[in-house]
Write an enzyme that holds these catalytic residues in place. Structure first.
Site, PDB file in Angstrom:
ATOM      1  N   CYS A 208       0.833  -1.200   0.000  1.00  0.00           N
ATOM      2  CA  CYS A 208       0.000   0.000   0.000  1.00  0.00           C
ATOM      3  C   CYS A 208       0.868   1.251   0.000  1.00  0.00           C
ATOM      4  O   CYS A 208       1.697   1.449   0.886  1.00  0.00           O
ATOM      5  CB  CYS A 208      -0.921  -0.060   1.204  1.00  0.00           C
ATOM      6  SG  CYS A 208      -1.374   1.512   1.850  1.00  0.00           S
TER       7      CYS A 208
ATOM      8  N   CYS B 256       0.375   3.633   2.956  1.00  0.00           N
ATOM      9  CA  CYS B 256       0.982   3.173   4.215  1.00  0.00           C
ATOM     10  C   CYS B 256       2.491   3.336   4.137  1.00  0.00           C
ATOM     11  O   CYS B 256       3.134   3.741   5.106  1.00  0.00           O
ATOM     12  CB  CYS B 256       0.679   1.712   4.489  1.00  0.00           C
ATOM     13  SG  CYS B 256      -0.978   1.262   4.042  1.00  0.00           S
TER      14      CYS B 256
ATOM     15  N   ASP C  25      31.893   9.688 -29.813  1.00  0.00           N
ATOM     16  CA  ASP C  25      33.332   9.661 -29.948  1.00  0.00           C
ATOM     17  C   ASP C  25      33.562   8.816 -31.202  1.00  0.00           C
ATOM     18  O   ASP C  25      32.767   7.937 -31.499  1.00  0.00           O
ATOM     19  CB  ASP C  25      33.900   8.965 -28.706  1.00  0.00           C
ATOM     20  CG  ASP C  25      35.392   8.885 -28.769  1.00  0.00           C
ATOM     21  OD1 ASP C  25      35.997   9.872 -29.168  1.00  0.00           O
ATOM     22  OD2 ASP C  25      35.936   7.816 -28.418  1.00  0.00           O
TER      23      ASP C  25
ATOM     24  N   ASP D  49      33.469   4.807 -25.700  1.00  0.00           N
ATOM     25  CA  ASP D  49      33.738   3.411 -25.330  1.00  0.00           C
ATOM     26  C   ASP D  49      34.208   3.310 -23.880  1.00  0.00           C
ATOM     27  O   ASP D  49      34.547   2.234 -23.411  1.00  0.00           O
ATOM     28  CB  ASP D  49      34.731   2.757 -26.303  1.00  0.00           C
ATOM     29  CG  ASP D  49      36.063   3.472 -26.311  1.00  0.00           C
ATOM     30  OD1 ASP D  49      36.225   4.430 -25.536  1.00  0.00           O
ATOM     31  OD2 ASP D  49      36.947   3.070 -27.096  1.00  0.00           O
TER      32      ASP D  49
ATOM     33  N   ASP E 148      37.268   8.536 -22.101  1.00  0.00           N
ATOM     34  CA  ASP E 148      36.357   9.664 -22.211  1.00  0.00           C
ATOM     35  C   ASP E 148      35.500   9.838 -20.963  1.00  0.00           C
ATOM     36  O   ASP E 148      34.395  10.359 -21.033  1.00  0.00           O
ATOM     37  CB  ASP E 148      35.512   9.583 -23.487  1.00  0.00           C
ATOM     38  CG  ASP E 148      35.193   8.173 -23.876  1.00  0.00           C
ATOM     39  OD1 ASP E 148      35.156   7.338 -22.966  1.00  0.00           O
ATOM     40  OD2 ASP E 148      34.985   7.917 -25.076  1.00  0.00           O
TER      41      ASP E 148
END
Ligand code: AMP
Length: 687
Positions: A10, A13, A392, A584, A588
């Site tokens: 719930c 609740c 890239d 990759d 980077d």
């Protein structure tokens, strides 16, 4: 500390429980996830004491919920007992139709039916009142049904309780089912492994106890428990649950096996390369689990909305009961009260509170099944509105597999000397370019390299037999004081080589675009997404590749810091949409971190990528980029549908109830019925 609240379904609740837990002075950074039923928090008290307090709080609102430090399966089992109660209550309701109205028999059967169907709700209401937590659905149902009994309408009272309870049970099992299906996606890691001891005997052991270098046996149809390298055997393996690749891979001695994939046909022996806690499957699981705590803006909005909305609705209901009572001087007060209560029941925001996180959770689950790991709902939400995709070049749009195209020595140097000198330093490099030199082994140990340096965006240097050798782009050589470089007409990545300050010549290496690159760029463009390529390579080569695959914007000859600057500018120039960076994951990391969404390709086996990116594509397949954008849009669609459906039905029934046309039955439908529909909607899968 992590606590499991099994059986908690719930939303209302859960919000109350969480709010009470947040009030504990020694608890901080708490998060309660309704989908995983996991409560995470930091506590300055002992775990035992904190758990005790949490148990107390949970018991106040949801006495049936099992609170523990481990997940229990008990509370998730279908609540047959509850269904039997409702069935008996329903049969008694039918029986009441066969008794004479207003007879003792009728009253007795009706009251019995009412108590059997509604006792849970009644008990909860009493508990709530004792805890001074008045306003919740249980109280509403109790007051509404007792009101109905007071005016002699027993059947309405029973029906309210019966439908409310059926709705709640159905909703519980729907939420559980969705959870189970998502959990089954996560079930990619076996807990046991078969280890081969020195005598050659095989013993099943706990996968946690297997050490690096141990030899394990993987039988056909078994899931690979730990990352390993095949020492014997050949087979085909199904890697779909890890990378999303649908075709099985053929594997032989020396190949790497990824934990979580399935051995299909042959018996395999493997030498373990990562312990249980470092294995690919564990990393994926951890990532999936933590992704759930990063909430999307929509989830945050709905929680805030529910907080403001509930008191407004309660105030409105109060006015609905009181104003007519004042105007009509107390006449028909029970009618106004019933109407106000009906209005309250309808307005419960449960459907919204549950369906938004569930939509995202199911979206993340679908993506992971297709080999795309998403580190949080927030990223999935952003992916539905992408403006730029920045790629890239090397290893992302191209295979990153370089081969030598030409070797051009200068003045006194020979071709052989040039290539051997270059490969001596390149062998130590981790850049994809260096792979082009793999075939030139220095078998006679003629060249020993010391003081090796890898200069990001420039190339490599090292001392070879007492001379400083540089291999890289023209900027590197110019920096080292080398003049009069030969500039080739041929396209390709040029590696200039120098010995001290003497120019030795150049080597041209070339890479090929991935077969799917062109189609991927096309599809992104069709969706009005701007495509950009950033490259450290020379402009001619970068342009040639860009033209070949149809990318619009090219920026070349960039140092890593220039890539970041370009990306920064693009992000600040872009309004109302996200910028994705695809790399990759090798060098980077700054760009991956800077972009709104950093996507790392080829996640299998590269820890760096998994750590720095927001989205990890396990395979090398670029077509996963448009696919993940599509899935994000699908998730957004499902979520929007849930919100619109819930609000529309609720508003219509609210207006009807304010006008006196909707009774408690309609109200119960608007509450639990709508929640159930919303939850069922999140089950839908994209084509
Ligand atoms: P990147 O930003 O990694 O694509 O590198 C940019 C440029 O630096 C490449 O296009 C090469 O010209 C040069 N470069 C980087 N690493 C090497 C290497 N190991 N050998 C030769 N050139 C390199």
């Amino acid at each position: 500390m992590t606590v499991f609240l099994d059986g908690l379904n719930c939303a209302n609740c859960a919000a109350k429980i969480h709010s009470d837990i947040q009030k504990l002075p020694y608890v901080s950074n708490s998060d309660l996830n309704l989908v995983t039923k996991k409560l995470t928090l930091k506590t300055s008290k002992s775990h035992d004491k904190t758990l005790k307090e949490i148990k107390k709080i949970v018991k106040k609102y949801e006495p049936d919920v099992i609170v523990s430090l481990h997940q229990s399966e008990e509370a998730e089992k279908p609540k047959i007992k509850n269904w039997i109660h409702l069935l008996i209550g329903g049969i008694l309701l039918v029986l009441s139709f066969f008794t004479a109205p207003n007879s003792y028999m009728f009253t007795a059967v009706s009251i019995l039916s009412y108590l059997i169907t509604g006792y849970k709700v009644l008990v909860k209401t009493v508990k709530n009142i004792l805890n001074r937590q008045f306003l919740d659905e249980n109280l509403l149902m109790t007051v509404a049904s007792i009101g109905a009994i007071a005016i002699g309408d027993y059947r309405e009272a029973i029906a309210v309780m019966l439908f409310y309870s059926i709705g709640e049970l159905l909703q519980d099992s729907a939420v559980n089912k969705s959870r189970a299906s998502i959990k089954s996606l996560m079930d990619i890691r076996p807990d046991t492994a078969t280890i081969i001891d020195e005598k050659g005997n095989s013993n099943p052991v706990d996968a946690k106890n297997v050490k690096l270098g141990d030899i394990i046996l993987i039988k056909p149809q078994e899931r690979i428990p730990l990352d390993c390298i095949i020492t014997d055997g050949n087979s085909t393996v199904d890697v779909s649950s890890i990378t999303g690749e649908s075709l099985p891979r053929t594997v032989n001695k020396g190949d790497t096996l990824i934990s979580g994939s399935i051995n299909i046909s042959g018996v395999l022996y493997g030498k373990v390369t990562a312990e249980f806690s470092d294995s690919t499957a564990t990393k994926i699981l951890e990532l999936m689990e933590s992704s759930i705590s990063k909430k999307s803006k929509s989830e945050g909005f709905i929680t805030k909305f529910a907080k403001i909305y509930t008191p407004i609705v309660v105030a409105l209901a109060f006015l609905m009961a009181v104003i007519p009572a004042i105007i009509f001087k107390g006449e028909n007060f029970s009618l106004w009260l019933t109407q106000a209560l009906t209005f309250l029941v309808i307005s419960c925001p449960c459907a919204l509170v549950i369906s938004v996180p569930l939509s995202f959770f199911s979206g993340i689950g679908i993506c992971s099944k297709r080999g795309i790991l998403i580190k949080g709902s927030n990223y999935l939400e952003l992916l539905a509105n992408v403006k730029n995709v920045v790629f890239d070049k090397t290893g992302t749009l191209t295979y990153g597999k370089f081969s030598i195209k030409s070797v051009v020595p200068f003045s006194k140097f020979t071709e052989d000397e040039l290539i051997k000198t270059a490969s001596a330093v390149e062998r130590l490099s981790s850049h994809p370019i260096s792979k082009a030199f793999n075939n030139f082994e220095d078998s006679e140990n003629e060249y020993t390299v010391t003081d090796f340096k890898e200069l990001s965006g420039l190339g490599v240097t090292g001392i070879v037999n007492g001379h400083k050798i540089s291999a890289g782009n023209s900027s590197l050589l110019e920096k080292n004081g080398v003049k009069d470089l030969n500039i080739p007409k041929e396209t390709g990545t040029v590696i200039h080589i120098s010995k001290d300050t003497e120019y030795m010549g150049y080597i041209i290496v070339a890479d090929t675009p991935k077969t799917e690159s062109c189609a991927v760029i096309n599809e992104l463009k069709k969706n009005s997404i701007n495509t950009v390529m950033l490259s450290g390579d020379n402009l001619e080569t970068a342009k040639l590749i860009a033209e070949e695959i149809g990318i619009d914007n090219v920026k070349a000859e960039l140092m890593p810091k220039d890539k970041v600057e370009n990306l920064e500018k693009l992000i600040s120039d872009t309004k109302n949409g996200a910028t994705v960076f695809v790399g990759d994951g090798m060098n980077d990391a700054p760009s991956l971190a800077l972009a709104d969404i950093g996507v790392a390709m080829g996640g299998v086996g590269t820890d760096a990528a998994i750590e720095s990116a927001d989205v990890v594509i396990m395979s090398d397949d670029l077509s996963k980029i448009p696919e993940v954008i599509k899935l994000a849009k699908f998730t957004r669609k499902i979520m929007t549908q849930c919100i619109i459906m819930a609000l529309t039905i609720k508003i219509i029934i609210m207006i009807l109830s304010a006008l006196g046309f909707a009774n408690m039955w309609a109200a119960v439908f608007a509450d639990v019925g709508v929640s159930l529909l919303a939850v069922l909607n999140t089950f839908r899968k994209p084509k």
